[in-house]
Design a protein around this motif. Structure first.
Motif, PDB file in Angstrom:
ATOM      1  N   ARG A   3       0.860  -1.180   0.000  1.00 46.45           N
ATOM      2  CA  ARG A   3       0.000   0.000   0.000  1.00 46.45           C
ATOM      3  C   ARG A   3       0.894   1.227   0.000  1.00 46.45           C
ATOM      4  O   ARG A   3       2.070   1.166   0.352  1.00 46.45           O
ATOM      5  CB  ARG A   3      -0.897   0.021   1.233  1.00 46.45           C
ATOM      6  N   HIS A 346     -12.539   5.569 -10.874  1.00 49.70           N
ATOM      7  CA  HIS A 346     -11.863   6.305  -9.802  1.00 49.70           C
ATOM      8  C   HIS A 346     -12.802   7.314  -9.124  1.00 49.70           C
ATOM      9  O   HIS A 346     -12.475   7.842  -8.066  1.00 49.70           O
ATOM     10  CB  HIS A 346     -10.649   7.049 -10.355  1.00 49.70           C
ATOM     11  N   GLN A 348     -15.725   7.036  -7.537  1.00 56.13           N
ATOM     12  CA  GLN A 348     -16.211   6.704  -6.200  1.00 56.13           C
ATOM     13  C   GLN A 348     -15.089   6.742  -5.164  1.00 56.13           C
ATOM     14  O   GLN A 348     -15.335   7.020  -3.986  1.00 56.13           O
ATOM     15  CB  GLN A 348     -16.858   5.330  -6.217  1.00 56.13           C
ATOM     16  N   GLU A 349     -13.855   6.495  -5.594  1.00 55.80           N
ATOM     17  CA  GLU A 349     -12.739   6.564  -4.654  1.00 55.80           C
ATOM     18  C   GLU A 349     -12.372   8.014  -4.348  1.00 55.80           C
ATOM     19  O   GLU A 349     -12.065   8.364  -3.202  1.00 55.80           O
ATOM     20  CB  GLU A 349     -11.536   5.805  -5.208  1.00 55.80           C
ATOM     21  N   ARG A 352     -14.558   9.377  -1.735  1.00 54.67           N
ATOM     22  CA  ARG A 352     -14.200   9.025  -0.358  1.00 54.67           C
ATOM     23  C   ARG A 352     -13.293  10.074   0.277  1.00 54.67           C
ATOM     24  O   ARG A 352     -13.228  10.194   1.506  1.00 54.67           O
ATOM     25  CB  ARG A 352     -13.503   7.664  -0.337  1.00 54.67           C
ATOM     26  N   VAL A 377      -8.351   4.340   0.225  1.00 56.06           N
ATOM     27  CA  VAL A 377      -8.952   4.245  -1.104  1.00 56.06           C
ATOM     28  C   VAL A 377      -8.368   3.035  -1.825  1.00 56.06           C
ATOM     29  O   VAL A 377      -7.323   2.513  -1.444  1.00 56.06           O
ATOM     30  CB  VAL A 377      -8.725   5.530  -1.935  1.00 56.06           C
ATOM     31  N   MET A 378      -9.042   2.626  -2.909  1.00 53.47           N
ATOM     32  CA  MET A 378      -8.666   1.423  -3.631  1.00 53.47           C
ATOM     33  C   MET A 378      -8.403   1.756  -5.087  1.00 53.47           C
ATOM     34  O   MET A 378      -9.250   2.331  -5.768  1.00 53.47           O
ATOM     35  CB  MET A 378      -9.790   0.394  -3.536  1.00 53.47           C
ATOM     36  N   THR A 380      -8.165   0.994  -8.968  1.00 61.60           N
ATOM     37  CA  THR A 380      -8.886   0.087  -9.850  1.00 61.60           C
ATOM     38  C   THR A 380      -8.154  -0.172 -11.162  1.00 61.60           C
ATOM     39  O   THR A 380      -8.404  -1.170 -11.820  1.00 61.60           O
ATOM     40  CB  THR A 380     -10.274   0.655 -10.173  1.00 61.60           C
ATOM     41  N   SER A 385      -5.158   4.773 -10.230  1.00 66.04           N
ATOM     42  CA  SER A 385      -4.365   4.677  -9.006  1.00 66.04           C
ATOM     43  C   SER A 385      -3.537   5.925  -8.776  1.00 66.04           C
ATOM     44  O   SER A 385      -3.444   6.428  -7.652  1.00 66.04           O
ATOM     45  CB  SER A 385      -3.464   3.438  -9.055  1.00 66.04           C
ATOM     46  N   LEU A 388      -5.457   8.954  -7.442  1.00 69.12           N
ATOM     47  CA  LEU A 388      -5.670   8.931  -5.991  1.00 69.12           C
ATOM     48  C   LEU A 388      -4.444   9.435  -5.252  1.00 69.12           C
ATOM     49  O   LEU A 388      -4.565  10.062  -4.198  1.00 69.12           O
ATOM     50  CB  LEU A 388      -6.024   7.510  -5.548  1.00 69.12           C
ATOM     51  N   THR A 399      -3.822   9.555   3.628  1.00 67.55           N
ATOM     52  CA  THR A 399      -4.503   8.762   2.606  1.00 67.55           C
ATOM     53  C   THR A 399      -3.723   7.475   2.388  1.00 67.55           C
ATOM     54  O   THR A 399      -2.499   7.504   2.266  1.00 67.55           O
ATOM     55  CB  THR A 399      -4.601   9.534   1.272  1.00 67.55           C
ATOM     56  N   VAL A 401      -3.483   4.322  -0.191  1.00 64.98           N
ATOM     57  CA  VAL A 401      -3.894   3.801  -1.496  1.00 64.98           C
ATOM     58  C   VAL A 401      -3.583   2.305  -1.535  1.00 64.98           C
ATOM     59  O   VAL A 401      -2.424   1.893  -1.421  1.00 64.98           O
ATOM     60  CB  VAL A 401      -3.163   4.516  -2.647  1.00 64.98           C
TER      61      VAL A 401
END
Length: 430
Positions: A3, A346, A348-349, A352, A377-378, A380, A385, A388, A399, A401
């Motif tokens: 991460r 991205h 919806q992330e 967040r 956050v994730m 996709t 990525s 984010l 944050t 990721v």
């Protein structure tokens, strides 16, 4: 699974070396299948996709020699890799390899041109749309190839005397299909004319390399590419062009956080549209002897509407990053995605983190907010990525990721490059 942890709020100041372009390196590596001599590529980035493609090429019989050590140069880390394919050991590209990276499907062109046959699994890659291979297969069929799809594999066979040059117009612009048809046509009998060809700098880079190998390719960078087939290609030495997507990504990170960064070893001519858009958003971008200098002006981030288009339009590979930037603009912006149908994952992330984004079909309405707040956050896909990360650099607090293996596919030493410019970014292994 790794991460990335980001503590936001710091301006970026310093120098970021821009790596060789992933999207240029991959087709250049695949071109090594066209010759029994050695193709030497300089400025090859160290990325998961590059390593994966080397394994695939090895399966076909390519001997790969990487320079013994990675040495720091003025333009950052750079690798020179030698590719030698004396004989094609296997004309099958298996599912377990091709399913991990879409670009590996492109071996079908050189295998078909050199060996007269290829059996290649249908591709995988980022989940950003269906991205069918119809255009690839129609282009190869125009050169005389017989195509059959069976059991998840494409079986392609050239005529007995080899592929035959032809005049073909793509119904839709496709970078990958242009790469494949151009490589296949270099060894075809006669002349091939490709109309409605992709005009991206990576297409031009491949054409330049093929010509250095003895091909006769003209018109790359325009809508019409002409290839006069030759009987064989030789080895060559070629330097991969700078990564324009990495350039634009870091330029947007500076515009997001403020600061003053020089992007070293890049060329602004590779992404003029995106840089012009960034200037409208409030970034000051000037050419320097070593690359580009990016500074955010004192007026904050201004809202700008964009529509993704094939080159020379605004790149779809910068859409997610630009959306992250627009979340902090002083008004409302609209971002329309015309290339891939699923490239808003991205959204919806980013929400967040406090972003205000609404979707209507292929258009996103982004209402700028005064602050973002850190959250888990994730990722996709590859470009989502890094969007984010950009948002996290400006968010208050921390944050995290997740799924950063997406980042490793396309961004070389991202944490190091940002940390050297004052960001607080850390890779954490579970």
């Amino acid at each position: 699974m790794d991460r990335i942890k980001i503590s936001g709020g710091n301006e970026l100041r310093g120098i970021i070396p821009i790596s060789g372009a992933k999207n240029a390196a991959l087709p250049l590596m695949i071109a090594s299948l066209l010759t029994s001599d050695t193709l030497t590529l300089e400025n090859v980035p160290h990325l998961a996709d590059v390593e994966g493609l080397m394994r695939i090429l090895g399966n076909h019989g390519v001997d790969i020699a990487v320079n013994g050590r990675r040495e720091r140069q003025e333009d950052g880390y750079s690798r020179t890799i030698h590719f030698t394919c004396r004989t094609i050991a296997d004309t099958t590209a298996p599912y377990e390899l091709v399913s991990k990276m879409r670009a590996s499907f492109w071996v079908i062109g050189p295998l078909l041109a050199r060996e007269g046959r290829a059996r290649v699994s249908l591709p995988g890659g980022c989940a950003i749309g269906t991205r069918p291979v119809d255009l690839f297969l129609e282009g190869l069929a125009a050169l005389g190839a017989e195509i059959e799809i069976d059991g998840g594999y494409v079986n392609a066979t050239a005529p007995k005397g080899g592929l035959i040059g032809n005049h073909y117009r793509f119904p839709k612009v496709s970078v990958g299909a242009t790469h494949v048809m151009m490589m296949a046509a270099t060894l075809a009998n006669g002349t091939t004319v490709i109309e409605n060809a992709a005009r991206e700098p990576e297409v031009v880079d491949l054409a330049n390399c093929l010509n250095a190998m003895g091909a006769k390719v003209s018109g790359a960078g325009s809508k019409t590419i002409t290839i006069e087939g030759v009987t064989s290609l030789s080895g060559a030495r070629h330097r991969v062009l700078p990564d324009r997507i990495e350039t634009g990504t870091y330029a947007m990170a500076v515009a997001m956080t403020g600061g003053d960064v020089t992007l070293e070893g890049t060329d602004g001519a590779l992404l003029e549209n995106a840089l012009d858009t960034l200037r409208q958003a409030g970034a000051e971008i000037t050419e320097t002897p070593s690359g580009l200098r990016v500074v955010r002006n004192g007026n904050g981030i201004q809202p700008v509407d964009v529509v993704t288009e094939p080159f020379p339009g605004f790149p779809t590979d910068l859409q997610a990053q630009f959306m992250a930037l627009m979340t902090r603009s002083s008004g409302v912006s609209h971002i329309t995605e015309t290339i891939f149908e699923n490239r808003f994952m991205h959204v919806q992330e980013l929400a967040r983190l406090g972003a205000r984004i609404s979707l209507s079909g292929q258009m996103a309405r982004v209402e700028g907010v005064s602050r973002l707040k850190g959250a888990p956050v994730m990722a996709t896909d590859l470009r989502a990525s890094v969007s984010l990360v950009i948002a996290g650099l400006a968010a208050e607090g921390e944050t995290i990721v997740n799924r950063v293996y997406h980042l490793d596919r396309g961004f070389e030493r991202l944490e190091e490059k940002l940390t050297r410019c004052g960001a607080v970014v850390q890779r954490v292994s579970e």
